[in-house]
Motif scaffolding. Structure first.
Motif, PDB file in Angstrom:
ATOM      1  N   ALA A 150      42.918  45.376  -6.566  1.00 49.79           N
ATOM      2  CA  ALA A 150      42.772  46.581  -6.223  1.00 49.79           C
ATOM      3  C   ALA A 150      43.023  47.181  -4.934  1.00 49.79           C
ATOM      4  N   LEU A 151      42.868  46.233  -3.932  1.00 49.03           N
ATOM      5  CA  LEU A 151      43.302  46.538  -2.636  1.00 49.03           C
ATOM      6  C   LEU A 151      44.350  45.827  -1.857  1.00 49.03           C
ATOM      7  N   PRO A 152      45.637  46.238  -2.347  1.00 55.70           N
ATOM      8  CA  PRO A 152      46.746  45.261  -1.828  1.00 55.70           C
ATOM      9  C   PRO A 152      47.034  45.379  -0.412  1.00 55.70           C
ATOM     10  N   PHE A 153      46.474  46.545   0.271  1.00 54.62           N
ATOM     11  CA  PHE A 153      46.417  46.759   1.706  1.00 54.62           C
ATOM     12  C   PHE A 153      45.466  46.107   2.369  1.00 54.62           C
ATOM     13  N   PHE A 154      44.501  45.169   1.785  1.00 55.20           N
ATOM     14  CA  PHE A 154      43.520  44.439   2.506  1.00 55.20           C
ATOM     15  C   PHE A 154      43.641  43.656   3.612  1.00 55.20           C
ATOM     16  N   ASN A 155      44.884  43.151   3.790  1.00 50.37           N
ATOM     17  CA  ASN A 155      45.186  42.419   4.971  1.00 50.37           C
ATOM     18  C   ASN A 155      45.159  43.138   6.149  1.00 50.37           C
ATOM     19  N   GLU A 156      45.302  44.445   5.865  1.00 50.09           N
ATOM     20  CA  GLU A 156      45.171  45.489   7.223  1.00 50.09           C
ATOM     21  C   GLU A 156      43.614  45.547   7.476  1.00 50.09           C
ATOM     22  N   ILE A 157      42.793  45.264   6.549  1.00 46.57           N
ATOM     23  CA  ILE A 157      41.396  45.229   7.045  1.00 46.57           C
ATOM     24  C   ILE A 157      41.068  43.943   7.832  1.00 46.57           C
ATOM     25  N   LEU A 158      41.716  42.723   7.406  1.00 44.58           N
ATOM     26  CA  LEU A 158      41.098  41.594   8.045  1.00 44.58           C
ATOM     27  C   LEU A 158      41.446  41.548   9.522  1.00 44.58           C
ATOM     28  N   ALA A 159      42.262  42.444  10.063  1.00 38.68           N
ATOM     29  CA  ALA A 159      42.113  42.581  11.706  1.00 38.68           C
ATOM     30  C   ALA A 159      40.813  43.233  12.151  1.00 38.68           C
ATOM     31  N   LEU A 160      40.520  44.245  11.327  1.00 38.99           N
ATOM     32  CA  LEU A 160      39.338  44.658  11.531  1.00 38.99           C
ATOM     33  C   LEU A 160      37.996  43.627  11.336  1.00 38.99           C
ATOM     34  N   LEU A 161      38.034  42.876  10.347  1.00 39.99           N
ATOM     35  CA  LEU A 161      36.935  42.122  10.168  1.00 39.99           C
ATOM     36  C   LEU A 161      36.910  40.861  11.364  1.00 39.99           C
ATOM     37  N   GLY A 162      38.167  40.708  11.578  1.00 35.58           N
ATOM     38  CA  GLY A 162      38.314  39.809  12.734  1.00 35.58           C
ATOM     39  C   GLY A 162      37.963  40.193  14.018  1.00 35.58           C
ATOM     40  N   ALA A 163      38.265  41.385  14.352  1.00 37.29           N
ATOM     41  CA  ALA A 163      37.578  42.153  15.693  1.00 37.29           C
ATOM     42  C   ALA A 163      35.963  42.375  15.503  1.00 37.29           C
ATOM     43  N   ILE A 164      35.561  42.591  14.508  1.00 32.37           N
ATOM     44  CA  ILE A 164      34.246  42.738  14.201  1.00 32.37           C
ATOM     45  C   ILE A 164      33.216  41.604  14.111  1.00 32.37           C
ATOM     46  N   SER A 165      33.999  40.431  13.737  1.00 33.40           N
ATOM     47  CA  SER A 165      33.064  39.007  13.682  1.00 33.40           C
ATOM     48  C   SER A 165      33.314  38.250  14.945  1.00 33.40           C
ATOM     49  N   TYR A 166      34.252  38.490  15.767  1.00 32.19           N
ATOM     50  CA  TYR A 166      34.589  37.653  16.988  1.00 32.19           C
ATOM     51  C   TYR A 166      33.593  37.735  17.670  1.00 32.19           C
ATOM     52  N   GLY A 167      33.192  38.791  18.245  1.00 35.99           N
ATOM     53  CA  GLY A 167      32.077  38.857  18.994  1.00 35.99           C
ATOM     54  C   GLY A 167      30.652  37.997  18.837  1.00 35.99           C
ATOM     55  N   PHE A 225      29.175  35.899   5.882  1.00 35.86           N
ATOM     56  CA  PHE A 225      29.506  36.204   4.506  1.00 35.86           C
ATOM     57  C   PHE A 225      30.521  37.219   4.567  1.00 35.86           C
ATOM     58  N   LEU A 226      30.548  38.185   5.429  1.00 40.86           N
ATOM     59  CA  LEU A 226      31.614  39.244   5.550  1.00 40.86           C
ATOM     60  C   LEU A 226      32.931  38.705   5.644  1.00 40.86           C
ATOM     61  N   ILE A 227      32.999  37.912   6.847  1.00 40.05           N
ATOM     62  CA  ILE A 227      34.287  37.342   7.167  1.00 40.05           C
ATOM     63  C   ILE A 227      34.815  36.228   6.116  1.00 40.05           C
ATOM     64  N   LEU A 228      34.042  35.581   5.635  1.00 34.71           N
ATOM     65  CA  LEU A 228      34.399  34.478   4.827  1.00 34.71           C
ATOM     66  C   LEU A 228      34.887  34.989   3.304  1.00 34.71           C
ATOM     67  N   SER A 229      34.070  35.914   2.700  1.00 35.53           N
ATOM     68  CA  SER A 229      34.447  36.833   1.628  1.00 35.53           C
ATOM     69  C   SER A 229      35.702  37.573   1.764  1.00 35.53           C
ATOM     70  N   GLY A 230      35.569  38.078   3.009  1.00 40.15           N
ATOM     71  CA  GLY A 230      36.928  39.091   3.262  1.00 40.15           C
ATOM     72  C   GLY A 230      38.347  38.141   3.122  1.00 40.15           C
ATOM     73  N   ALA A 231      38.012  37.111   3.973  1.00 43.26           N
ATOM     74  CA  ALA A 231      39.270  35.923   4.229  1.00 43.26           C
ATOM     75  C   ALA A 231      39.719  35.583   2.930  1.00 43.26           C
ATOM     76  N   THR A 232      38.822  35.247   1.911  1.00 40.61           N
ATOM     77  CA  THR A 232      39.410  34.918   0.435  1.00 40.61           C
ATOM     78  C   THR A 232      40.208  35.818  -0.120  1.00 40.61           C
ATOM     79  N   ILE A 233      39.914  37.148  -0.112  1.00 39.99           N
ATOM     80  CA  ILE A 233      40.530  38.132  -0.637  1.00 39.99           C
ATOM     81  C   ILE A 233      41.882  38.456   0.122  1.00 39.99           C
TER      82      ILE A 233
END
Length: 374
Positions: free
Chosen positions: A342-359, A66-74
């Motif tokens: 509200a978070l136009p910089f959120f694409n910066e966080i997608l890298a973090l979400l990718g790193a966290i969820s990949y493992g 849910f974290l990665i899917l919700s984050g990706a939609t944003i």
């Protein structure tokens, strides 16, 4: 590529691709339980984890999924809006010159994307998305080819910029702290780009049972990984060769190219259409999980379970309205759109979400499922 350089950039991308292919093939065998041929179907990733690893691991899987899917939609909302804004900027630069102050707000474009997603999200379930996925895939091929072609033309024309084996240089392009940050961000971006295992079971559930779902999915895995990795490498390498260590994050929206403006506009239109479809591919598993839970929780509720066919005169249409689907999915899209604004910089966080969820999602759960005794 610009952050990691030629050696590490190519090496990291190939490593992630090989890992993803191997573990996705393992996960494809976990669609049925207790064996991959005649066992009971697992309709979702969480169901497969629950069958093989138990309830506790199912909850952990659900959290990451849910974290990665919700984050990706944003992130997709932001990226699609940036592409729409790039079309307007491209035409502005073409008319007024490259030095013109062509700055616009992205909020109106995010709202437009949100309204579109509200309408498209009323597609009843994942099985009905095949046409949308096909359109999105074609769009992806088109804009990737345009970006690749423009970068290749710049390289062979002799206007490419300086590149290095290790990417951006400390003391020249960035500070030591910035170099460390950009390295980890680049690795996270590559992990996110390769982490499609998060919806693999949901996609596999749309396949016919003959030939066996796992065999068909393994073939699809091979084609998907080979195709995507080839395009990633070509776009990354030619883009890096064209723009060097100062390469923009997106060569189609970062104005690495200004002309031909109409071709860049076409590429950005394709990005928008692709992301509208990709948004639904990632959001539909979330919708399905919530709606299935609500149906079990309130089995006698008309609001939750009743389908209301649409009519034109006395003729019924093949499309129907469900009030839970209408309100729940609309609410999700509205919240995602507001967060994107509200978070136009959120694409910066997608890298973090990718790193966290990949493992866990691409490595741990597929390997854990596959090695459970049948």
């Amino acid at each position: 590529m610009a952050q990691l350089g030629w050696i590490a950039g190519i090496g990291v991308l190939l490593t992630f691709s090989v890992i993803t292919y191997y573990t996705s093939s393992l996960l494809a065998d976990c669609y049925r339980y207790p064996n991959s041929v005649s066992g009971k179907r697992n309709y979702t990733y969480m169901a497969a984890v629950n069958a093989y690893l138990g309830e506790n691991m199912r909850k952990v899987c659900g959290l990451f999924q849910f974290l990665i899917l919700s984050g990706a939609t944003i992130g997709y909302t932001i990226t699609a809006a940036v592409s729409m804004m790039a079309i307007r900027k491209s035409n502005c630069f073409h008319k007024r010159g490259r030095g013109a102050p062509c700055k616009f707000s992205s909020n109106q474009y995010m709202i437009g994307i949100g309204i579109t997603e509200i309408l498209v999200s009323q597609i009843p379930n994942f099985h009905k998305l095949s046409w949308l996925s096909a359109v999105a895939a074609v769009m992806s091929f088109v804009y990737s080819s345009i970006g690749l072609g423009l970068a290749f033309a710049k390289v062979i024309s002799g206007h490419g910029h300086r590149t290095t084996l290790t990417g951006v240089e400390v003391g020249v392009d960035v500070t030591a702290a910035e170099k460390i940050w950009t390295i980890f961000r680049a690795i996270g971006d590559m992990a996110f780009a390769c982490a499609y295992s998060v919806i693999l079971i949901e996609i596999q559930d749309t396949l016919r049972s003959s030939p066996a779902e796992n065999k068909a999915m393994k073939k699809a895995n091979m084609i998907a990984v080979l195709t995507s990795t080839t395009f990633y490498l070509m776009c990354g390498c030619f883009g890096y060769a064209a723009f060097g260590n100062r390469a923009p994050g997106n060569m189609l929206t970062g104005f690495g190219f200004y002309e031909p403006f109409w071709l860049i506009d076409l590429a950005n239109v394709c990005i928008v259409v692709h992301l509208v479809g990709a948004y639904q591919v990632l959001a539909q598993p979330l919708f399905s999980t919530f709606e299935s839970w609500a149906s079990l929780r309130w089995p006698n509720s008309g609001f939750v379970n009743t389908e209301h066919p649409l009519k034109i005169g006395s003729k019924k249409l093949s499309f129907s309205i469900n009030f839970l689907r209408l309100t729940g999915r609309t609410a999700f899209v509205v919240v995602a759109t507001l967060l994107a604004m509200a978070l136009p910089f959120f694409n910066e966080i997608l890298a973090l979400l990718g790193a966290i969820s990949y493992g866990p999602m691409t490595v741990y759960f597929p390997c854990g499922d596959a090695h459970c005794p049948e």
